[in-house]
Design an enzyme around this catalytic site. Structure first.
Site, PDB file in Angstrom:
ATOM      1  N   GLU A 228       0.918  -0.956   0.049  1.00 58.51           N
ATOM      2  CA  GLU A 228       0.076   0.146   0.019  1.00 58.51           C
ATOM      3  C   GLU A 228       0.811   1.206  -0.158  1.00 58.51           C
ATOM      4  O   GLU A 228       1.482   1.514   1.010  1.00 58.51           O
ATOM      5  CB  GLU A 228      -0.951  -0.288   1.192  1.00 58.51           C
ATOM      6  CG  GLU A 228      -1.996   0.735   1.007  1.00 58.51           C
ATOM      7  CD  GLU A 228      -1.888   2.154   1.533  1.00 58.51           C
ATOM      8  OE1 GLU A 228      -1.474   3.014   0.577  1.00 58.51           O
ATOM      9  OE2 GLU A 228      -2.162   2.462   2.648  1.00 58.51           O
ATOM     10  N   CYS A 262      -1.950   8.698   2.583  1.00 59.29           N
ATOM     11  CA  CYS A 262      -1.743   8.337   1.261  1.00 59.29           C
ATOM     12  C   CYS A 262      -3.071   8.646   0.555  1.00 59.29           C
ATOM     13  O   CYS A 262      -3.100   8.844  -0.794  1.00 59.29           O
ATOM     14  CB  CYS A 262      -1.514   6.811   1.213  1.00 59.29           C
ATOM     15  SG  CYS A 262      -2.526   5.756   2.355  1.00 59.29           S
TER      16      CYS A 262
HETATM   17  P1  NDP Z   1       9.258   5.042   4.122  1.00 57.33           P
HETATM   18  O1  NDP Z   1       8.486   4.467   2.868  1.00 57.33           O
HETATM   19  O2  NDP Z   1      10.491   5.318   3.863  1.00 57.33           O
HETATM   20  O3  NDP Z   1       8.759   4.335   5.150  1.00 57.33           O
HETATM   21  C1  NDP Z   1       7.795   3.327   5.575  1.00 57.33           C
HETATM   22  C2  NDP Z   1       8.452   2.279   6.429  1.00 57.33           C
HETATM   23  O4  NDP Z   1       9.426   1.592   5.500  1.00 57.33           O
HETATM   24  C3  NDP Z   1       9.134   2.532   7.715  1.00 57.33           C
HETATM   25  O5  NDP Z   1       8.962   1.692   8.328  1.00 57.33           O
HETATM   26  C4  NDP Z   1      10.554   2.641   6.974  1.00 57.33           C
HETATM   27  O6  NDP Z   1      11.496   2.287   7.958  1.00 57.33           O
HETATM   28  C5  NDP Z   1      10.437   1.248   5.941  1.00 57.33           C
HETATM   29  N1  NDP Z   1      11.551   1.509   5.149  1.00 57.33           N
HETATM   30  C6  NDP Z   1      11.787   2.481   4.299  1.00 57.33           C
HETATM   31  N2  NDP Z   1      12.960   2.015   3.438  1.00 57.33           N
HETATM   32  C7  NDP Z   1      13.026   0.715   3.688  1.00 57.33           C
HETATM   33  C8  NDP Z   1      14.241  -0.143   3.315  1.00 57.33           C
HETATM   34  N3  NDP Z   1      15.098   0.263   2.402  1.00 57.33           N
HETATM   35  N4  NDP Z   1      14.206  -1.161   3.756  1.00 57.33           N
HETATM   36  C9  NDP Z   1      13.452  -1.580   4.915  1.00 57.33           C
HETATM   37  N5  NDP Z   1      12.625  -0.844   5.605  1.00 57.33           N
HETATM   38  C10 NDP Z   1      12.378   0.491   4.983  1.00 57.33           C
HETATM   39  O7  NDP Z   1       8.372   6.363   4.092  1.00 57.33           O
HETATM   40  P2  NDP Z   1       9.091   7.786   4.888  1.00 57.33           P
HETATM   41  O8  NDP Z   1       8.708   7.864   6.092  1.00 57.33           O
HETATM   42  O9  NDP Z   1      10.295   7.954   4.566  1.00 57.33           O
HETATM   43  O10 NDP Z   1       8.131   9.065   3.898  1.00 57.33           O
HETATM   44  C11 NDP Z   1       8.595   9.175   2.575  1.00 57.33           C
HETATM   45  C12 NDP Z   1       7.219   9.554   1.756  1.00 57.33           C
HETATM   46  O11 NDP Z   1       6.711   8.232   1.716  1.00 57.33           O
HETATM   47  C13 NDP Z   1       6.214  10.265   2.314  1.00 57.33           C
HETATM   48  O12 NDP Z   1       6.511  11.766   2.140  1.00 57.33           O
HETATM   49  C14 NDP Z   1       4.903   9.815   1.456  1.00 57.33           C
HETATM   50  O13 NDP Z   1       5.057  10.427   0.209  1.00 57.33           O
HETATM   51  C15 NDP Z   1       5.296   8.293   1.504  1.00 57.33           C
HETATM   52  N6  NDP Z   1       4.624   7.502   2.367  1.00 57.33           N
HETATM   53  C16 NDP Z   1       3.225   6.964   2.186  1.00 57.33           C
HETATM   54  C17 NDP Z   1       2.655   6.248   3.247  1.00 57.33           C
HETATM   55  C18 NDP Z   1       1.301   5.887   2.802  1.00 57.33           C
HETATM   56  O14 NDP Z   1       0.316   5.768   3.685  1.00 57.33           O
HETATM   57  N7  NDP Z   1       1.276   5.149   1.746  1.00 57.33           N
HETATM   58  C19 NDP Z   1       3.048   6.439   4.462  1.00 57.33           C
HETATM   59  C20 NDP Z   1       4.422   6.948   4.520  1.00 57.33           C
HETATM   60  C21 NDP Z   1       4.871   7.727   3.666  1.00 57.33           C
HETATM   61  P3  NDP Z   1      12.085   3.742   8.704  1.00 57.33           P
HETATM   62  O15 NDP Z   1      11.204   4.624   9.292  1.00 57.33           O
HETATM   63  O16 NDP Z   1      13.159   2.968   9.608  1.00 57.33           O
HETATM   64  O17 NDP Z   1      12.989   4.397   7.435  1.00 57.33           O
END
Ligand code: NDP
Length: 454
Positions: A228, A262
Site C-alpha cells: 500500500e 496516502c
Molecule cells: P518510507 O516508505 O521510507 O517508510 C515506511 C516504512 O518503510 C518505515 O517503517 C521505514 O522504516 C521502512 N523502510 C523504508 N525504506 C526501507 C528499506 N530500504 N528497507 C526496509 N525498510 C524500509 O516512508 P517515509 O517515512 O520516508 O516517507 C517518505 C514518503 O513516503 C512520504 O513523504 C510519503 O510520500 C510516502 N509515504 C506514504 C505512506 C502511505 O500511507 N502510503 C506512509 C508513509 C510515507 P524507517 O522509518 O526506519 O525508515
C-alpha cells in the site's frame, strides 16, 4: 539510524531505542514460529476473545493511547482519539466476522465433492509507516491474527513508543508471546527477516521506494507481498456540485492528519463554471486554520510529523515554483519552532512540472480548473498513482459513471477517500497491490486449499 521518538511540536527528543542484535532477532523469529504452532490450533472464538479484549482496552484507555500519537508524530489530539477508536473498531470487526469470511467454500463440480478451505500460512512480516501508527498496525495484524497467522512488525523509526504500545496491547489482551512481535530492526535485518524460511509473507505500507525494495527482496525469496504505497488522489468537482459541502470536504480531504495520508485529496480538479468561487472559498477556509500545539483542541493546523518531512515538502513547493507554478501561501504565518508548513495552494501547474506527478504529503494542494469531464478524467488518470479519488456532483448516477472512469482502487461520491473496517482499502498502478480491511483483507495471507473427494 536508531528508533527515536521526537516531539515534532517542540523538537524534544523524548526517547531513543537501540536496534536489536541478530541473536535477539533469531530468538524473536523462533518464538513467533512456536507461537504459530499453537495459535493456529485455537478456535475462532478463542482468537476472537483476545481480539475483543484488545478493542476494549483501546476504548477504556483511549486518551492514554491517543496522547502518545500526538506526542510522537504531531497528530491533532482529536484525530488521535479517532484513530484509537477506529483501530478498536477493526479489532471488533474481525472478531465478529473472521470465521464467516474464512468459512469453507463448496465448489460445484462434476468431479466429486470439492471444497476450498482457508488455512493460515504462518509467520507474516509487516513494514509499517508513521502516519497512522496504530491504525496501520491494526489493518495488518488484526485480520491475520484472527486467521490464525502470527505477525512481526518493523514500525517506522519515528514512532517507537506507539510501536511498543501496540505490542503491549496484544500482550495485555491475552495473546500468547510471539503472536504479535514488534521488531526494532535495521534495514539490513529487514532483508534477513524477509529471507527467513519461517516467514511466509510480507505486507508494506509506505513510499514507492520502500515498497520496491521490500517487494524485490520478497520476490527473490518467492514470498507473497501486499503493498500500500503513495497516492495523489484527485477530487473532481462538477458544475452541479453543492459548493459548500464540496469546499468543506476538499479542505478536510487535504488537511486530515495534516495532509500526511496516502489517500489525502491532493489534486483539486474543479469545473471552470465553479472554479473561481470554489478557489475563493477554499482559500478562505485554508486561511482560517489555526496553527499550534496539537494537544490543544483549538488547533486546526498541527506540525508535520518531523522536521525532515516539513523540509521535504517545502523543497517540493520551491521546485514547483522554479518550474512555473504559482504557490499562494495562505493564513497567518505559522510558528517558526516546530515542524510547521504554511498552507499553500499551487496553481498553474503544467504537465511537465515535476510536482505534477509527485505526492504532496502535507498542507499543500494542487488546483486545476477543468473544461469538462473528459479533461478531468484525463488529468485524474495522468499519474503513476491509483489509490483513491472523489467525485462531487448532485447527479449521483452521473457521479458513478465518472467513478468508473477513474483509474484507482477506491472512488467516493461526495466525500473524499476514507476508511472503515468493512471497506476494502488499496490501490493499483504505483499505489501498490492487494487489499486491506473488509472481507478481502483477510484473504490475502491464507492458503486457499482445494480438497477434492473423487
Ligand atoms: P518510507 O516508505 O521510507 O517508510 C515506511 C516504512 O518503510 C518505515 O517503517 C521505514 O522504516 C521502512 N523502510 C523504508 N525504506 C526501507 C528499506 N530500504 N528497507 C526496509 N525498510 C524500509 O516512508 P517515509 O517515512 O520516508 O516517507 C517518505 C514518503 O513516503 C512520504 O513523504 C510519503 O510520500 C510516502 N509515504 C506514504 C505512506 C502511505 O500511507 N502510503 C506512509 C508513509 C510515507 P524507517 O522509518 O526506519 O525508515
Amino acid at each position: 539510524m536508531p528508533y527515536q521518538s521526537v516531539n515534532p511540536y517542540s523538537g524534544e527528543v523524548v526517547a531513543t531505542f537501540a536496534e536489536i542484535t541478530d541473536a535477539e532477532l533469531e530468538d524473536a523469529l523462533s518464538r513467533a514460529r512456536s507461537a504459530y504452532e499453537e495459535w493456529r490450533r485455537r478456535s475462532f472464538d478463542e482468537r476472537a476473545a483476545v481480539t475483543r479484549h484488545a478493542a476494549r482496552i483501546l476504548r477504556e484507555r483511549r486518551d492514554e493511547f491517543a496522547r502518545l500519537l500526538t506526542l510522537e508524530m504531531g497528530k491533532r489530539i482529536g484525530e488521535s482519539v479517532e484513530e484509537v477508536l477506529l483501530s478498536a473498531d477493526i479489532f471488533d470487526y474481525y472478531a465478529d466476522n473472521a470465521e464467516n469470511f474464512l468459512k469453507p467454500v463448496p465448489i460445484d463440480t462434476r468431479r466429486g465433492e470439492a471444497v476450498v478451505v482457508s488455512s493460515p500460512l504462518g509467520v507474516l512480516f509487516g513494514v509499517q509507516p508513521w502516519n497512522f501508527p496504530y491504525y496501520q498496525l491494526a489493518r495488518f495484524a488484526v485480520p491475520n491474527v484472527m486467521a490464525g497467522n502470527v505477525t512481526m512488525v518493523k514500525h517506522a523509526s519515528g514512532v517507537p513508543r506507539s510501536a511498543l504500545a501496540f505490542e503491549d496491547l496484544y500482550r495485555e489482551a491475552g495473546a500468547p508471546d510471539g503472536v504479535y512481535t514488534n521488531l526494532f530492526v535495521t534495514k539490513e535485518q529487514v532483508g534477513k527477516v524477509i529471507d527467513d524460511p519461517r516467514v511466509m509473507g510480507v505486507a508494506l505500507t509506505g513510499s514507492e521506494q520502500a515498497g520496491s525494495v521490500i517487494a524485490t527482496r520478497a520476490g527473490k525469496a518467492v514470498k507473497k507481498t501486499t503493498l500500500e504505497l503513495g497516492g495523489s488522489d484527485p477530487l473532481i468537482a462538477m458544475p452541479d456540485a453543492d459548493l459548500g459541502p464540496t469546499v468543506h470536504w476538499a479542505v478536510w480531504g487535504r488537511l486530515h492528519n495534516c495532509g500526511q495520508s496516502c489517500v489525502a485529496t491532493k489534486r483539486l480538479l474543479v469545473h471552470e463554471q465553479i472554479a473561481d468561487k470554489f478557489l475563493e472559498e477554499f482559500t478562505a477556509a485554508m486561511s482560517g486554520l489555526v496553527a499550534g500545539d496539537p494537544m490543544d483542541e483549538r488547533t486546526t493546523l498541527p506540525p508535520m510529523s518531523s522536521q525532515s518531512a516539513a523540509d521535504k515538502l517545502k523543497a517540493q513547493v520551491a521546485e514547483a515554483v522554479e518550474h512555473g507554478a504559482r504557490a499562494t501561501e495562505v493564513g497567518p504565518q505559522v510558528p517558526e519552532t516546530g515542524a510547521f508548513v504554511q498552507p499553500t495552494i499551487l496553481t498553474d501547474v503544467s504537465r511537465d512540472n515535476p510536482v505534477y506527478g509527485q505526492e504532496l504529503f502535507g498542507p499543500v494542494a494542487m488546483f486545476f480548473s477543468i473544461r469538462d469531464e473528459d479533461e478531468a478524467i484525463s488529468i485524474a488518470n495522468d499519474t503513476g498513482f491509483g489509490l483513491g479519488g472523489a467525485v462531487f456532483t448532485s447527479d449521483i448516477e452521473h457521479g458513478k459513471k465518472i467513478a468508473h472512469r477513474i483509474e484507482s482502487g477506491m472512488v467516493f461520491i461526495n466525500h473524499p477517500t476514507w476508511t472503515a473496517p468493512e471497506l476494502p482499502f488499496g490501490g493499483i498502478k504505483q499505489s501498490g497491490y492487494g487489499r486491506e480491511l473488509s472481507w478481502l483483507g483477510i484473504h490475502e495471507f491464507v492458503n486457499k486449499k482445494l480438497i477434492n473427494v473423487v
